[in-house]
Design a protein around this motif. Structure first.
Motif, short mmCIF file in Angstrom:
data_model
loop_
_atom_site.label_atom_id
_atom_site.label_comp_id
_atom_site.label_asym_id
_atom_site.label_seq_id
_atom_site.Cartn_x
_atom_site.Cartn_y
_atom_site.Cartn_z
N GLU A 103 -3.65 -5.43 10.81
CA GLU A 103 -4.47 -4.29 11.23
C GLU A 103 -5.60 -3.95 10.26
O GLU A 103 -6.64 -3.46 10.67
N THR A 104 -5.38 -4.15 8.97
CA THR A 104 -6.43 -3.85 7.99
C THR A 104 -6.50 -4.98 6.97
O THR A 104 -5.52 -5.71 6.75
N GLU A 105 -7.63 -5.08 6.33
CA GLU A 105 -7.82 -6.09 5.28
C GLU A 105 -6.84 -5.82 4.13
O GLU A 105 -6.27 -6.74 3.55
N GLU A 106 -6.65 -4.54 3.81
CA GLU A 106 -5.74 -4.18 2.72
C GLU A 106 -4.32 -4.68 3.01
O GLU A 106 -3.70 -5.30 2.15
N TYR A 107 -3.82 -4.43 4.21
CA TYR A 107 -2.47 -4.87 4.56
C TYR A 107 -2.36 -6.40 4.53
O TYR A 107 -1.33 -6.94 4.11
N VAL A 154 -3.91 5.28 8.80
CA VAL A 154 -3.95 4.13 9.71
C VAL A 154 -2.79 4.31 10.69
O VAL A 154 -1.63 4.14 10.31
N PRO A 155 -3.10 4.67 11.92
CA PRO A 155 -2.03 4.93 12.90
C PRO A 155 -1.13 3.72 13.11
O PRO A 155 -1.60 2.58 13.09
N ILE A 156 0.16 3.99 13.27
CA ILE A 156 1.12 2.92 13.53
C ILE A 156 1.37 2.84 15.03
O ILE A 156 1.13 3.80 15.76
#
Length: 169
Positions: free
Chosen positions: A160-164, A95-97
């Motif tokens: 940015e993502t559901e996981e985060y 996942v690009p920062i």
């Protein structure tokens, strides 16, 4: 695979163990590791080879600390977010920062921390009190600044993502 992911696997940081490490007690008690190691091996002047026992205990504490504590009741604090930011950073190949976080600063801060650690080791070998104090301070200055940048990174990436998003509760 990022270098950070390899280090995380060495410390047995699975998804569940990352959340245990996000416990503020884990983060803050980890600051005890370097002074304990320095003191343990410095004690060879008083207890000779018996210094290996507290030295090995201190090194064991470094290894087991991230998985020793339970999951935190909340991750809405600086210490937890610093660990979550480290997770985001090691996952940057998937996942690009943001570009603002693609910097040499993180490497420089880790280098400063490593130099402090090496100065501490030198100080233990040569019984330099000032070297030990300066080395530990330098190591923790670099590490604390790095962790602060990881909080910023997590704050930038948590949506940015559901996981985060699930990591913050």
């Amino acid at each position: 695979m990022t270098l950070e992911r390899k280090v995380a696997s060495f410390f047995l940081l699975t998804d569940e163990n990352w959340m245990k490490h996000a416990n503020p007690w884990s983060v803050y008690t980890r600051y005890s590791v370097l002074p304990l190691i320095v003191l343990a091996f410095w004690s060879r002047i008083w207890i000779g080879w018996w210094c290996l026992i507290p030295g090995l205990l201190a090194i064991s504490w470094m290894f087991f600390n991230p998985i020793f504590f339970s999951k935190p009741k909340s991750t809405k604090n600086w210490a937890s977010k610093s660990v979550l930011g480290e997770r985001v950073y090691l996952n940057r190949d998937k996942v690009p920062i943001p570009d603002i976080h693609v910097t040499y600063l993180y490497s420089i801060l880790n280098f400063i921390s490593a130099m402090g650690m090496f100065l501490s080791i030198w100080a233990v070998v040569y019984y330099s009190v000032w070297g030990a104090v300066l080395g530990v301070a330098l190591a923790y200055l670099g590490k604390s600044w790095y962790l602060d940048r990881m909080v910023w990174l997590y704050e930038s990436m948590k949506s940015e993502t559901e996981e985060y998003r699930k990591w913050e509760y």
